[in-house]
Write a protein that holds these residues in place. Structure first.
Motif, PDB file in Angstrom:
ATOM      1  N   MET A   1      20.288 -11.283   0.536  1.00  0.00           N
ATOM      2  CA  MET A   1      19.770 -12.679   0.463  1.00  0.00           C
ATOM      3  C   MET A   1      18.254 -12.653   0.548  1.00  0.00           C
ATOM      4  SD  MET A   1      20.990 -16.011   0.809  1.00  0.00           S
ATOM      5  CE  MET A   1      20.248 -17.582   1.118  1.00  0.00           C
ATOM      6  N   ARG A 293      11.982  -7.795   8.464  1.00  0.00           N
ATOM      7  CA  ARG A 293      12.688  -6.546   8.147  1.00  0.00           C
ATOM      8  C   ARG A 293      13.560  -6.106   9.332  1.00  0.00           C
ATOM      9  NH1 ARG A 293       8.537  -2.382   6.072  1.00  0.00           N
ATOM     10  NH2 ARG A 293      10.434  -1.160   5.760  1.00  0.00           N
ATOM     11  N   ALA A 294      13.065  -6.313  10.553  1.00  0.00           N
ATOM     12  CA  ALA A 294      13.873  -5.978  11.725  1.00  0.00           C
ATOM     13  C   ALA A 294      15.141  -6.823  11.755  1.00  0.00           C
ATOM     14  CB  ALA A 294      13.059  -6.198  12.994  1.00  0.00           C
ATOM     15  N   LEU A 295      15.013  -8.082  11.333  1.00  0.00           N
ATOM     16  CA  LEU A 295      16.175  -8.980  11.344  1.00  0.00           C
ATOM     17  C   LEU A 295      17.204  -8.574  10.293  1.00  0.00           C
ATOM     18  CD1 LEU A 295      14.535 -12.513  11.765  1.00  0.00           C
ATOM     19  CD2 LEU A 295      15.584 -11.085  13.507  1.00  0.00           C
ATOM     20  N   GLY A 296      16.781  -7.774   9.330  1.00  0.00           N
ATOM     21  CA  GLY A 296      17.753  -7.298   8.350  1.00  0.00           C
ATOM     22  C   GLY A 296      17.427  -7.631   6.907  1.00  0.00           C
ATOM     23  N   PHE A 297      16.253  -8.237   6.674  1.00  0.00           N
ATOM     24  CA  PHE A 297      15.852  -8.477   5.282  1.00  0.00           C
ATOM     25  C   PHE A 297      15.364  -7.141   4.712  1.00  0.00           C
ATOM     26  CE2 PHE A 297      15.671 -12.719   7.060  1.00  0.00           C
ATOM     27  CZ  PHE A 297      16.250 -13.476   6.059  1.00  0.00           C
ATOM     28  N   ARG A 381       5.528   0.590   8.276  1.00  0.00           N
ATOM     29  CA  ARG A 381       6.462   1.024   9.325  1.00  0.00           C
ATOM     30  C   ARG A 381       6.778  -0.160  10.237  1.00  0.00           C
ATOM     31  NH1 ARG A 381       4.720   4.506  13.059  1.00  0.00           N
ATOM     32  NH2 ARG A 381       6.863   4.749  13.765  1.00  0.00           N
ATOM     33  N   ILE A 382       8.048  -0.473  10.351  1.00  0.00           N
ATOM     34  CA  ILE A 382       8.455  -1.672  11.091  1.00  0.00           C
ATOM     35  C   ILE A 382       8.039  -1.577  12.559  1.00  0.00           C
ATOM     36  CG2 ILE A 382      10.385  -3.163  11.729  1.00  0.00           C
ATOM     37  CD1 ILE A 382      11.954  -2.009   9.420  1.00  0.00           C
ATOM     38  N   ALA A 383       8.348  -0.443  13.165  1.00  0.00           N
ATOM     39  CA  ALA A 383       8.111  -0.316  14.610  1.00  0.00           C
ATOM     40  C   ALA A 383       6.645  -0.531  14.958  1.00  0.00           C
ATOM     41  CB  ALA A 383       8.578   1.057  15.081  1.00  0.00           C
TER      42      ALA A 383
ATOM     43  N   ASN B  61      13.409   1.187  19.857  1.00  0.00           N
ATOM     44  CA  ASN B  61      13.301   1.207  18.388  1.00  0.00           C
ATOM     45  C   ASN B  61      14.329   2.148  17.764  1.00  0.00           C
ATOM     46  OD1 ASN B  61      11.213  -0.639  18.380  1.00  0.00           O
ATOM     47  ND2 ASN B  61       9.603   0.907  18.331  1.00  0.00           N
ATOM     48  N   LEU B  66      15.082   0.803  14.114  1.00  0.00           N
ATOM     49  CA  LEU B  66      13.768   0.451  13.562  1.00  0.00           C
ATOM     50  C   LEU B  66      12.941   1.704  13.286  1.00  0.00           C
ATOM     51  CD1 LEU B  66      12.720  -2.596  15.790  1.00  0.00           C
ATOM     52  CD2 LEU B  66      13.681  -2.620  13.491  1.00  0.00           C
ATOM     53  N   ASP B  67      13.359   2.789  13.851  1.00  0.00           N
ATOM     54  CA  ASP B  67      12.633   4.046  13.703  1.00  0.00           C
ATOM     55  C   ASP B  67      13.673   5.165  13.635  1.00  0.00           C
ATOM     56  OD1 ASP B  67      10.463   5.668  13.467  1.00  0.00           O
ATOM     57  OD2 ASP B  67       9.537   5.117  15.392  1.00  0.00           O
ATOM     58  N   THR B  90      19.212  -1.164   7.228  1.00  0.00           N
ATOM     59  CA  THR B  90      18.765  -2.570   7.192  1.00  0.00           C
ATOM     60  C   THR B  90      19.976  -3.498   7.320  1.00  0.00           C
ATOM     61  OG1 THR B  90      16.912  -1.968   5.794  1.00  0.00           O
ATOM     62  CG2 THR B  90      17.531  -4.277   5.808  1.00  0.00           C
ATOM     63  N   ARG B  93      21.397  -3.295  10.866  1.00  0.00           N
ATOM     64  CA  ARG B  93      20.603  -4.075  11.835  1.00  0.00           C
ATOM     65  C   ARG B  93      20.975  -5.547  11.788  1.00  0.00           C
ATOM     66  NH1 ARG B  93      15.969  -1.142  10.223  1.00  0.00           N
ATOM     67  NH2 ARG B  93      15.310  -2.889   8.925  1.00  0.00           N
ATOM     68  N   ALA B  94      21.094  -6.050  10.551  1.00  0.00           N
ATOM     69  CA  ALA B  94      21.409  -7.476  10.404  1.00  0.00           C
ATOM     70  C   ALA B  94      22.737  -7.824  11.072  1.00  0.00           C
ATOM     71  CB  ALA B  94      21.456  -7.840   8.924  1.00  0.00           C
ATOM     72  N   PHE B  99      17.255  -8.810  18.101  1.00  0.00           N
ATOM     73  CA  PHE B  99      15.991  -8.387  18.705  1.00  0.00           C
ATOM     74  C   PHE B  99      15.308  -9.541  19.430  1.00  0.00           C
ATOM     75  CE2 PHE B  99      16.443  -5.288  15.243  1.00  0.00           C
ATOM     76  CZ  PHE B  99      16.176  -4.104  15.919  1.00  0.00           C
ATOM     77  N   LEU B 118      17.362 -17.701  10.219  1.00  0.00           N
ATOM     78  CA  LEU B 118      17.020 -16.528   9.391  1.00  0.00           C
ATOM     79  C   LEU B 118      18.107 -15.445   9.347  1.00  0.00           C
ATOM     80  CD1 LEU B 118      13.183 -16.040  10.078  1.00  0.00           C
ATOM     81  CD2 LEU B 118      14.264 -16.583   7.890  1.00  0.00           C
ATOM     82  N   PRO B 119      18.609 -14.974  10.515  1.00  0.00           N
ATOM     83  CA  PRO B 119      19.627 -13.911  10.435  1.00  0.00           C
ATOM     84  C   PRO B 119      20.895 -14.356   9.718  1.00  0.00           C
ATOM     85  CG  PRO B 119      18.751 -14.118  12.661  1.00  0.00           C
ATOM     86  CD  PRO B 119      18.257 -15.301  11.897  1.00  0.00           C
ATOM     87  N   LEU B 121      21.044 -16.170   7.101  1.00  0.00           N
ATOM     88  CA  LEU B 121      20.862 -16.144   5.648  1.00  0.00           C
ATOM     89  C   LEU B 121      21.375 -14.831   5.070  1.00  0.00           C
ATOM     90  CD1 LEU B 121      17.253 -17.664   5.391  1.00  0.00           C
ATOM     91  CD2 LEU B 121      19.425 -18.806   4.971  1.00  0.00           C
ATOM     92  N   LEU B 122      21.517 -13.832   5.943  1.00  0.00           N
ATOM     93  CA  LEU B 122      21.997 -12.523   5.485  1.00  0.00           C
ATOM     94  C   LEU B 122      23.518 -12.419   5.578  1.00  0.00           C
ATOM     95  CD1 LEU B 122      19.207 -10.613   7.359  1.00  0.00           C
ATOM     96  CD2 LEU B 122      19.410 -10.797   4.885  1.00  0.00           C
ATOM     97  N   ARG B 166      17.627 -16.896  18.137  1.00  0.00           N
ATOM     98  CA  ARG B 166      17.651 -16.164  16.870  1.00  0.00           C
ATOM     99  C   ARG B 166      18.392 -14.831  17.035  1.00  0.00           C
ATOM    100  NH1 ARG B 166      11.903 -14.545  14.549  1.00  0.00           N
ATOM    101  NH2 ARG B 166      12.032 -13.123  16.320  1.00  0.00           N
TER     102      ARG B 166
END
Lengths: 389, 241
Positions: A1, A293-297, A381-383, B61, B66-67, B90, B93-94, B99, B118-119, B121-122, B166
């Motif tokens: 999405m 991006r962390a949220l998953g986009f 880098r996200i972190a 992370n 995230l890492d 990715t 994570r969603a 977070f 926002l989350p 929407l995925l 969120r």
């Protein structure tokens, strides 16, 4: 999405100063691009509209324009007898014509401009029915009388209805004004062929072209075949529309190429403007991007989001550029027709197609200016970016 | 149950084995995490404490995808995330992680409602379903009446509560909170900690929280101390239990 577009729209509004700069850069470029193309389009349209699909223009074989062509009276007779010619009460609708260029003072410029003076047959109005006398009357054969196109009076000093003027060693009276519907004829001065030949001391039996009214547009091939296979004449026959289209090609191409070069150079500047805006947007919002991006986009969504943002800027700039130049539509300007070396008045023509081109050009600038920053946004880098202030 | 010796029997929700993270800085290798083992069962509320540079956030992370670690593995609910491609991670994570950030990380141009949405929407939820979920999440954090407010119109504590809404709105497998009270005054911090305590206690959420604040750590079920990239001891707290 995808990331919701409202995020980008509101971000643009929040950073309105840099958004406005990028929008103006693109608007200016699109404005110039559309204006130049409309100039070329107007010139082309004016010349093409001068021709009728039912008219054929006959010139000496190999002549590039009327200026270097010659057709003698005997050939005119053969042309009049050719099949496919429309016939009126006065016989075959053929207008043997000569063209000279005369210099007249241009209005408000203090310099002279070349006007094309066309000697035509008294049948000229029947051969070209779109040409109408809108003031005064048509010239009388055998007299030094002129009828002038409606743009002539506006372009030159002293060429108004009822005025007398001197050129070619004779004194002429302007007895009428004609309107050809915005074609090249509106920039011409017409008089009797025979009189023009006499005044310019040319042979009476020599003309430069003959324009023939055909019984139908489809009659051209038969007419052309008859003349080109006749050993008594060595002529070339063109549909009048094609002849004028060919005449317009050189200058139209030049204006289009020059306009495109200018637009591309300006476009490079505008792209850098868009790049700058988008790179700073990415830099300022690196934490927001990292959060998304962390949220998953995914990276693709982020690229799409920032390209969409850049395209929004481009679209607004493109529409603004088009709107700003829209008043130019119909505005009359003039230039030298390189084929006849005479002044030709024509109007800017801003067509829906040109506006579409303008918007497409703007979107292209937006795309080029948007993709590299968008890719950078998606690759950070996200972190690390999450902790940026 | 929380274990750091790598000997946990059975399947724990979060499992780290031999986890290490090394950075290169000016030709020098910096070992931020070294051979770390961790097992966390579902429903635990864990606080990671330790001095700055001890590797708390790096650990968070890595657990949140995230890492990527330099060595070792992380398995969450049976999925070894350290083997996943970036694209798969990715998506993971969603679905699995909520977070909560120290600086709230709300999108300033979106309203509280839109931030929380926002989350979702995925997910494949319809607009009406998304609305219901967002309203529920904002009600849980006590901000149902602030849905149309932008982050700039909220206090720090309220912003963080929106951040928590969120984090929970898509019902993730666990919450990762990085210094959730680090930017708040005591009163707001207590409200946020109360909320996290309720999420763990009443809603059974698994929460892993990094904090410098001993009062915040006290709310957790278990406090883990990190020093120089190694988990050194476990303290059972208990206020939240």
């Amino acid at each position: 999405m995808a990331v919701p577009l409202i995020y980008n729209v509101r971000s643009l509004r929040a950073r309105w100063a840099s958004t406005v700069v990028a929008v103006l850069g693109i608007a200016g470029t699109v404005g110039v691009f559309v204006a130049m193309l409309s100039l070329a389009r107007g010139f082309e349209a004016t010349l093409i509209a001068s021709g009728s699909p039912r008219n054929a223009i006959v010139r000496r074989a190999g002549a590039t324009s009327e200026m270097d062509s010659s057709v003698v009276l005997d050939q005119i007779r053969v042309i009049e007898d050719a099949p496919g010619i429309e016939r009126g009460a006065g016989g075959a609708l053929v207008s043997p014509e000569v063209v000279v260029v005369a210099a007249f003072p241009l209005k408000g410029r203090g310099t002279e401009g070349n006007a094309q003076v066309r000697g035509v047959s008294p049948k000229a109005l029947a051969v070209r029915p779109t040409v109408k006398i809108v003031a005064g009357r048509f010239f009388q054969p055998g007299l030094t009388e002129l009828v002038v196109g409606r743009n002539v009076a506006g372009a030159y000093d002293g060429i108004d209805l009822g005025k007398t003027l001197r050129f070619g060693g004779a004194t002429w009276v302007v007895v009428g004004v004609f309107d050809s519907g915005g074609t090249a004829f509106d920039s011409e001065i017409w008089c009797d062929t025979t009189v023009l030949n006499q005044v310019f001391q040319r042979p009476q039996a020599l003309f430069q072209s003959a324009t023939a009214r055909l019984s139908s547009p489809e009659a051209l091939n038969g007419f052309k075949d008859a003349l080109t296979s006749d050993p008594r004449v060595t002529v070339q026959v063109d549909r009048e529309v094609d002849y004028y289209a060919k005449q317009s090609r050189q200058l139209t191409t030049l204006i289009t190429v020059l306009g495109t070069i200018i637009a591309v150079v300006m476009g490079i500047g505008a792209v850098f403007g868009a790049l700058n805006t988008m790179y700073s947007a990415v830099a300022e919002r690196s934490r927001e991007i990292a959060t998304l991006r962390a949220l998953g986009f995914g990276s693709g969504s982020i690229v799409l989001s920032f390209v969409a943002e850049s395209l929004c800027i481009a679209l607004v700039g493109g529409v603004l550029g088009c709107v700003v130049v829209l008043p130019l539509n119909g505005l009359t300007t003039g230039t030298i027709n390189w084929q006849t070396f005479s002044h030709l008045a024509f109007a800017f023509q801003i067509t829906p197609l040109l506006l579409t081109w303008g918007i497409a050009f703007a979107l292209l600038m937006g795309l080029v200016g948007g993709v590299p920053p968008a890719v950078r946004a998606a690759r950070a880098r996200i972190a690390a970016a999450l902790r940026e202030l | 149950m929380v274990q750091i010796d790598g000997r946990a029997a059975g399947e724990s929700l979060v499992r780290a084995r031999g986890l290490g993270k090394t950075y290169q800085r000016g030709g020098e290798e910096i070992h931020v995490l070294q051979g770390l083992n961790l097992d966390v069962d579902a429903g635990e509320f864990i606080a990671f404490m330790g001095p700055s540079g001890s590797g708390k956030t790096t650990l968070l992370n890595l657990l949140g995808g995230l890492d990527v670690p330099s060595e070792g593995s992380v398995t969450v609910a049976g999925d070894e995330i350290t083997r996943m491609s970036a694209r798969k991670l990715t998506t993971w994570r969603a679905r699995h992680v909520g977070f909560v950030f120290q600086m709230y990380n709300l999108i300033p141009v979106l309203t509280a409602f839109q931030n929380v949405e926002l989350p979702l929407l995925l997910t494949g939820l319809s607009k009406a379903e998304r609305r219901r979920h967002v309203e529920t999440a904002l009600t849980v954090v006590g901000l149902a009446d602030r849905m149309r407010h932008y982050p700039r119109q909220l206090s720090g504590g309220q912003e963080q509560r929106v951040g928590i809404a969120r984090a929970i709105v898509a019902d993730p497998t666990f919450l990762l909170c990085d210094e959730p009270t680090g930017d708040l005054d005591r009163k707001s911090a207590d409200e946020v900690l109360d909320l996290l305590g309720r999420l763990a206690g009443e809603h059974g959420k698994t929460i892993l929280m990094v904090t410098h604040d001993p009062l915040a750590a006290e709310r957790a079920h278990v406090v883990l101390h990190l020093e120089k990239g190694v988990l050194v001891d476990t303290v059972t707290a208990g206020r939240a239990r």
